[in-house]
Design a protein around this motif. Structure first.
Motif, PDB file in Angstrom:
ATOM      1  N   GLU A   1       5.901   1.682  16.465  1.00 56.53           N
ATOM      2  CA  GLU A   1       6.030   2.811  17.384  1.00 56.53           C
ATOM      3  C   GLU A   1       4.706   3.187  18.032  1.00 56.53           C
ATOM      4  O   GLU A   1       4.675   3.689  19.144  1.00 56.53           O
ATOM      5  CB  GLU A   1       6.609   4.026  16.654  1.00 56.53           C
ATOM      6  CG  GLU A   1       8.071   3.873  16.310  1.00 56.53           C
ATOM      7  CD  GLU A   1       8.596   5.021  15.474  1.00 56.53           C
ATOM      8  OE1 GLU A   1       7.809   5.923  15.077  1.00 56.53           O
ATOM      9  OE2 GLU A   1       9.820   5.017  15.189  1.00 56.53           O
ATOM     10  N   ARG A   2       3.595   2.943  17.349  1.00 51.05           N
ATOM     11  CA  ARG A   2       2.295   3.316  17.870  1.00 51.05           C
ATOM     12  C   ARG A   2       1.600   2.190  18.635  1.00 51.05           C
ATOM     13  O   ARG A   2       0.730   2.442  19.440  1.00 51.05           O
ATOM     14  CB  ARG A   2       1.406   3.791  16.743  1.00 51.05           C
ATOM     15  CG  ARG A   2       1.623   5.251  16.495  1.00 51.05           C
ATOM     16  CD  ARG A   2       1.885   5.540  15.041  1.00 51.05           C
ATOM     17  NE  ARG A   2       2.488   6.863  14.880  1.00 51.05           N
ATOM     18  CZ  ARG A   2       3.795   7.072  14.832  1.00 51.05           C
ATOM     19  NH1 ARG A   2       4.624   6.085  14.927  1.00 51.05           N
ATOM     20  NH2 ARG A   2       4.273   8.270  14.684  1.00 51.05           N
TER      21      ARG A   2
ATOM     22  N   PHE B   1       0.838  -1.207   0.000  1.00 54.78           N
ATOM     23  CA  PHE B   1       0.000   0.000   0.000  1.00 54.78           C
ATOM     24  C   PHE B   1       0.870   1.254   0.000  1.00 54.78           C
ATOM     25  O   PHE B   1       0.595   2.213  -0.722  1.00 54.78           O
ATOM     26  CB  PHE B   1      -0.925   0.038   1.224  1.00 54.78           C
ATOM     27  CG  PHE B   1      -2.192  -0.749   1.071  1.00 54.78           C
ATOM     28  CD1 PHE B   1      -3.136  -0.399   0.125  1.00 54.78           C
ATOM     29  CD2 PHE B   1      -2.446  -1.824   1.895  1.00 54.78           C
ATOM     30  CE1 PHE B   1      -4.325  -1.116  -0.013  1.00 54.78           C
ATOM     31  CE2 PHE B   1      -3.626  -2.551   1.780  1.00 54.78           C
ATOM     32  CZ  PHE B   1      -4.565  -2.198   0.823  1.00 54.78           C
ATOM     33  N   ALA B   2       1.911   1.258   0.819  1.00 56.97           N
ATOM     34  CA  ALA B   2       2.806   2.423   0.904  1.00 56.97           C
ATOM     35  C   ALA B   2       3.485   2.683  -0.437  1.00 56.97           C
ATOM     36  O   ALA B   2       3.572   3.827  -0.887  1.00 56.97           O
ATOM     37  CB  ALA B   2       3.831   2.228   2.011  1.00 56.97           C
ATOM     38  N   ALA B   3       3.957   1.628  -1.101  1.00 59.17           N
ATOM     39  CA  ALA B   3       4.611   1.791  -2.403  1.00 59.17           C
ATOM     40  C   ALA B   3       3.630   2.336  -3.435  1.00 59.17           C
ATOM     41  O   ALA B   3       3.975   3.238  -4.215  1.00 59.17           O
ATOM     42  CB  ALA B   3       5.193   0.453  -2.869  1.00 59.17           C
ATOM     43  N   LEU B   4       2.402   1.833  -3.435  1.00 55.06           N
ATOM     44  CA  LEU B   4       1.367   2.330  -4.343  1.00 55.06           C
ATOM     45  C   LEU B   4       1.119   3.820  -4.098  1.00 55.06           C
ATOM     46  O   LEU B   4       1.082   4.619  -5.034  1.00 55.06           O
ATOM     47  CB  LEU B   4       0.073   1.534  -4.147  1.00 55.06           C
ATOM     48  CG  LEU B   4      -1.190   2.083  -4.816  1.00 55.06           C
ATOM     49  CD1 LEU B   4      -1.043   2.080  -6.335  1.00 55.06           C
ATOM     50  CD2 LEU B   4      -2.400   1.288  -4.374  1.00 55.06           C
ATOM     51  N   CYS B   5       0.976   4.187  -2.845  1.00 52.52           N
ATOM     52  CA  CYS B   5       0.695   5.584  -2.513  1.00 52.52           C
ATOM     53  C   CYS B   5       1.858   6.500  -2.882  1.00 52.52           C
ATOM     54  O   CYS B   5       1.644   7.609  -3.376  1.00 52.52           O
ATOM     55  CB  CYS B   5       0.329   5.709  -1.040  1.00 52.52           C
ATOM     56  SG  CYS B   5      -1.300   4.997  -0.686  1.00 52.52           S
TER      57      CYS B   5
ATOM     58  N   ASP C   1       7.691   5.642   4.002  1.00 47.53           N
ATOM     59  CA  ASP C   1       9.046   5.125   3.829  1.00 47.53           C
ATOM     60  C   ASP C   1       9.322   3.903   4.699  1.00 47.53           C
ATOM     61  O   ASP C   1      10.142   3.060   4.339  1.00 47.53           O
ATOM     62  CB  ASP C   1      10.072   6.216   4.128  1.00 47.53           C
ATOM     63  CG  ASP C   1      10.021   7.333   3.095  1.00 47.53           C
ATOM     64  OD1 ASP C   1       9.873   7.019   1.894  1.00 47.53           O
ATOM     65  OD2 ASP C   1      10.111   8.505   3.489  1.00 47.53           O
ATOM     66  N   ASP C   2       8.656   3.817   5.849  1.00 41.71           N
ATOM     67  CA  ASP C   2       8.851   2.679   6.753  1.00 41.71           C
ATOM     68  C   ASP C   2       7.553   2.412   7.519  1.00 41.71           C
ATOM     69  O   ASP C   2       7.460   2.676   8.719  1.00 41.71           O
ATOM     70  CB  ASP C   2      10.010   2.958   7.716  1.00 41.71           C
ATOM     71  CG  ASP C   2      10.515   1.692   8.379  1.00 41.71           C
ATOM     72  OD1 ASP C   2       9.845   0.639   8.282  1.00 41.71           O
ATOM     73  OD2 ASP C   2      11.590   1.748   9.003  1.00 41.71           O
ATOM     74  N   PRO C   3       6.545   1.883   6.834  1.00 43.03           N
ATOM     75  CA  PRO C   3       5.233   1.739   7.466  1.00 43.03           C
ATOM     76  C   PRO C   3       5.205   0.783   8.648  1.00 43.03           C
ATOM     77  O   PRO C   3       4.453   1.010   9.599  1.00 43.03           O
ATOM     78  CB  PRO C   3       4.334   1.250   6.327  1.00 43.03           C
ATOM     79  CG  PRO C   3       5.264   0.656   5.323  1.00 43.03           C
ATOM     80  CD  PRO C   3       6.548   1.412   5.446  1.00 43.03           C
TER      81      PRO C   3
END
Length: 113
Positions: free
Chosen positions: A110-111, A79-83, A102-104
């Protein structure tokens, strides 16, 4: 943290969003990123694998405004790469916070830790 994600295109201000694009272009982008998508209509699709996801395109007048997913953790990097390719963003739909494209997975850890 939910696993309902919002895919959107940022607008000129933080409070606005722009359309993602024409429905044909948006569906082509998703089909390219996820070749095994199963479309159940013009605006709904699922990746029917273990750990898959479903999503719905919010369409107005043939233009996709945004996309809501149900699931997607196992495919967050895709998804991150697509976005990144399309100039879109991903936000946690419940928290309203943008995912680090960049680092999903680091962002998620972290959350949730």
């Amino acid at each position: 943290m939910s696993w309902n994600l919002l895919i959107y295109k940022p607008g000129k201000t933080e409070q606005t969003a722009e359309p993602l694009g024409p429905i044909d272009a948006v569906t082509a982008a998703f089909n390219s990123a996820f070749p095994a998508l199963h479309w159940v209509g013009a605006t709904e699709a699922s990746l029917l694998v273990d750990g898959g996801f479903a999503f719905e395109l919010a369409v107005e007048g043939g233009t996709v405004q945004d996309v809501y997913t149900n699931g997607g953790y196992n495919h967050l990097r895709d998804f991150a790469a697509l976005c990144k390719r399309e100039g879109w963003r991903i936000a946690d739909a419940q928290e309203g916070e943008d995912v680090d494209l960049d680092d999903p997975y680091r962002w998620y850890e972290e959350r949730s830790g």
